[in-house]
Design an enzyme around this catalytic site. Structure first.
Site, short mmCIF file in Angstrom:
data_model
loop_
_atom_site.label_atom_id
_atom_site.label_comp_id
_atom_site.label_asym_id
_atom_site.label_seq_id
_atom_site.Cartn_x
_atom_site.Cartn_y
_atom_site.Cartn_z
N ARG A 18 0.86 -1.21 -0.11
CA ARG A 18 -0.01 -0.36 -0.03
C ARG A 18 0.85 0.99 -0.22
O ARG A 18 1.73 1.17 1.01
CB ARG A 18 -0.89 0.53 1.79
CG ARG A 18 -1.84 -0.77 1.17
CD ARG A 18 -2.69 -0.26 2.22
NE ARG A 18 -2.59 0.44 3.19
CZ ARG A 18 -3.51 0.85 4.21
NH1 ARG A 18 -5.03 0.45 4.25
NH2 ARG A 18 -2.99 1.34 5.53
N THR B 210 -1.07 7.69 -0.84
CA THR B 210 -2.48 7.77 -1.65
C THR B 210 -3.29 5.99 -0.81
O THR B 210 -4.61 5.93 -0.75
CB THR B 210 -2.35 7.28 -2.87
OG1 THR B 210 -1.42 6.16 -2.96
CG2 THR B 210 -1.63 7.86 -3.37
N ASP C 185 -0.07 -2.73 12.27
CA ASP C 185 0.83 -3.09 10.98
C ASP C 185 0.83 -4.74 11.33
O ASP C 185 2.18 -5.53 11.51
CB ASP C 185 1.94 -2.83 10.15
CG ASP C 185 1.96 -3.14 9.29
OD1 ASP C 185 2.26 -1.75 7.88
OD2 ASP C 185 2.62 -3.59 8.52
N ASP D 238 4.51 -6.13 9.89
CA ASP D 238 5.94 -5.55 10.53
C ASP D 238 5.45 -6.79 11.84
O ASP D 238 6.60 -7.24 12.71
CB ASP D 238 5.20 -3.92 11.08
CG ASP D 238 6.18 -3.00 10.33
OD1 ASP D 238 6.49 -3.64 9.08
OD2 ASP D 238 5.52 -1.80 10.06
#
Ligand code: PRP
Ligand code: URA
Length: 209
Positions: free
Chosen positions: A104, A108, A200, A203
């Protein structure tokens, strides 16, 4: 119209709760993702087709039902989707595994492809696209579109945590696919992260930041 299944099994809810905790370390996070994938995969494969086979037991010949050898492909969306593959493979060790690499854009939030390698006989297989997070739905919708462009016909999407926005976007882009979710969360924040979510996923799986 594809269906949305939100799993209410206590084991899945408990393990998902542990996954969310910020103190859950990388090793435990990875193990939990694998365990939840296995539990969800058991349910999500409920309607796989079987074929009849003639076999011999030690007592007599008999007809049994088995999965065809070309039954399933698992397609993780890299990188966080990799965390779900081992749990699914424990259930279906003969499944083929394709990979779609998407990230991603941090500004944006649009998905960008960087890798794609898929089994050749995709059109014959039931495809399980796997990714822990369905946030805006952009990555999932793009991955499903890749697979359709390469001939895939029978696709299901399996994720751990989904935002309502992502479910809606994926259903709108691909109304034919079933979506399997461990937990449906509240909303997306201004950075398109799921709230409450787990942070995340990539991560946390791999210990990066
Ligand atoms: C995360 C996640 C999904 C995507 C979801 O991946 O694993 O693929 O974001 O967001 P979306 O629904 O808004 O598209 P990310 O792009 O962070 O890459 P990573 O797996 O390499 O960490
Ligand atoms: N990707 C993640 O890993 N987490 C989110 O909450 C949203 C996108």
């Amino acid at each position: 119209m594809g269906k949305v299944y939100v799993f209410d099994h206590p084991l899945i809810q408990h393990k998902t709760a542990m996954l969310r905790m910020k103190e859950t370390n990388t090793k435990d996070f990875r193990e939990l993702v694998k365990e939840i994938a296995l539990l969800m995969g058991y349910e999500a494969t409920r309607d796989l087709d079987l074929e009849e086979k003639q076999i011999e037991t030690p007592i007599c010949g008999t007809t049994v039902k088995m999965l065809p050898s070309t039954s399933v492909a698992i397609v993780p969306i890299l990188r966080a989707g990799l965390g779900l593959v081992d749990g699914m493979l424990e259930l279906i060790p003969n499944a083929k595994v394709g990979h779609v690499g998407l990230y991603r854009d941090p500004e944006t939030h649009e998905p960008h492809e960087y890798y794609c390698k898929l089994p050749a006989d995709l059109e014959k297989r039931r495809i399980f696209v796997v990714d822990p997070m369905l946030a805006t739905g952009g990555s999932a919708a793009a991955a499903v579109q890749f697979l359709k462009d390469k001939g895939a016909k029978n696709i299901k999407f399996l994720c751990l945590i989904a935002a309502p926005e992502g479910i809606e976007a994926l259903q709108k882009a691909h109304p034919d696919i079933d979506i399997f979710i461990a937990a449906k969360d509240d909303h997306l924040n201004e950075n398109a992260y799921i709230v409450p979510g787990l942070g995340d996923a990539g991560d946390r799986l791999y210990g990066t930041r």
